[in-house]
Scaffold this motif. Structure first.
Motif, mmCIF file in Angstrom:
data_model
loop_
_atom_site.group_PDB
_atom_site.id
_atom_site.type_symbol
_atom_site.label_atom_id
_atom_site.label_comp_id
_atom_site.label_asym_id
_atom_site.label_seq_id
_atom_site.Cartn_x
_atom_site.Cartn_y
_atom_site.Cartn_z
ATOM 1 N N HIS A 5 0.843 -1.197 0.000
ATOM 2 C CA HIS A 5 0.000 0.000 0.000
ATOM 3 C C HIS A 5 0.879 1.247 0.000
ATOM 4 O O HIS A 5 1.705 1.421 0.886
ATOM 5 C CB HIS A 5 -0.900 0.040 1.238
ATOM 6 C CG HIS A 5 -1.727 -1.191 1.398
ATOM 7 N ND1 HIS A 5 -2.838 -1.445 0.644
ATOM 8 C CD2 HIS A 5 -1.579 -2.259 2.223
ATOM 9 C CE1 HIS A 5 -3.355 -2.594 0.997
ATOM 10 N NE2 HIS A 5 -2.611 -3.121 1.947
ATOM 11 N N ASN A 12 -6.543 2.552 4.333
ATOM 12 C CA ASN A 12 -7.363 2.462 3.113
ATOM 13 C C ASN A 12 -7.203 1.129 2.394
ATOM 14 O O ASN A 12 -8.179 0.497 2.000
ATOM 15 C CB ASN A 12 -7.043 3.596 2.145
ATOM 16 C CG ASN A 12 -7.595 4.924 2.611
ATOM 17 O OD1 ASN A 12 -8.372 4.997 3.546
ATOM 18 N ND2 ASN A 12 -7.169 5.990 1.959
ATOM 19 N N GLU A 15 -8.626 -1.797 4.515
ATOM 20 C CA GLU A 15 -10.093 -1.757 4.516
ATOM 21 C C GLU A 15 -10.652 -2.253 3.187
ATOM 22 O O GLU A 15 -11.650 -2.970 3.152
ATOM 23 C CB GLU A 15 -10.587 -0.342 4.810
ATOM 24 C CG GLU A 15 -10.368 0.064 6.250
ATOM 25 C CD GLU A 15 -10.712 1.521 6.509
ATOM 26 O OE1 GLU A 15 -11.250 2.203 5.603
ATOM 27 O OE2 GLU A 15 -10.417 1.980 7.623
ATOM 28 N N MET A 16 -10.002 -1.884 2.072
ATOM 29 C CA MET A 16 -10.477 -2.335 0.771
ATOM 30 C C MET A 16 -10.397 -3.855 0.661
ATOM 31 O O MET A 16 -11.348 -4.514 0.252
ATOM 32 C CB MET A 16 -9.678 -1.704 -0.366
ATOM 33 C CG MET A 16 -10.175 -2.138 -1.740
ATOM 34 S SD MET A 16 -9.043 -1.757 -3.078
ATOM 35 C CE MET A 16 -7.773 -2.970 -2.827
ATOM 36 N N SER A 19 -13.034 -5.461 2.822
ATOM 37 C CA SER A 19 -14.390 -5.329 2.279
ATOM 38 C C SER A 19 -14.633 -6.287 1.120
ATOM 39 O O SER A 19 -15.758 -6.714 0.871
ATOM 40 C CB SER A 19 -14.668 -3.884 1.844
ATOM 41 O OG SER A 19 -13.941 -3.561 0.679
#
Length: 82
Positions: A5, A12, A15-16, A19
């Motif tokens: 990342h 971010n 979390e992506m 999800s």
């Protein structure tokens, strides 16, 4: 395979992946040391292949054509015995 990342906000990317239900170890490269040294692009798309809601393959690459994507999906399905 691992995720790297480069987002200024470390949460971010995690979390992506969460999800999407992708179980992929990942690391933060906030100062671009890793990506910069290897000359990696700013964003590497991740394509997740799921069958009946279950992840069967992950492709971290850019596809240059629909045919190339279709081939990878077919390979992912064959690898699952589908």
């Amino acid at each position: 395979m691992v995720g790297v990342h480069a987002d200024a906000y470390p949460a971010n990317g995690v979390e992506m992946l969460d999800s999407l239900g992708v179980d992929l170890p990942s690391y933060q490269d906030g100062d671009n040391t890793f990506a910069g040294t290897l000359g990696l692009p700013g964003v590497v798309p991740i394509t997740v292949l799921a069958v009946d809601g279950e992840q069967v393959a992950v492709f971290a690459q850019t596809f240059r054509s629909v045919e190339e994507l279709e081939q990878k999906v077919a390979e992912g399905l064959i690898g699952q015995g589908a």
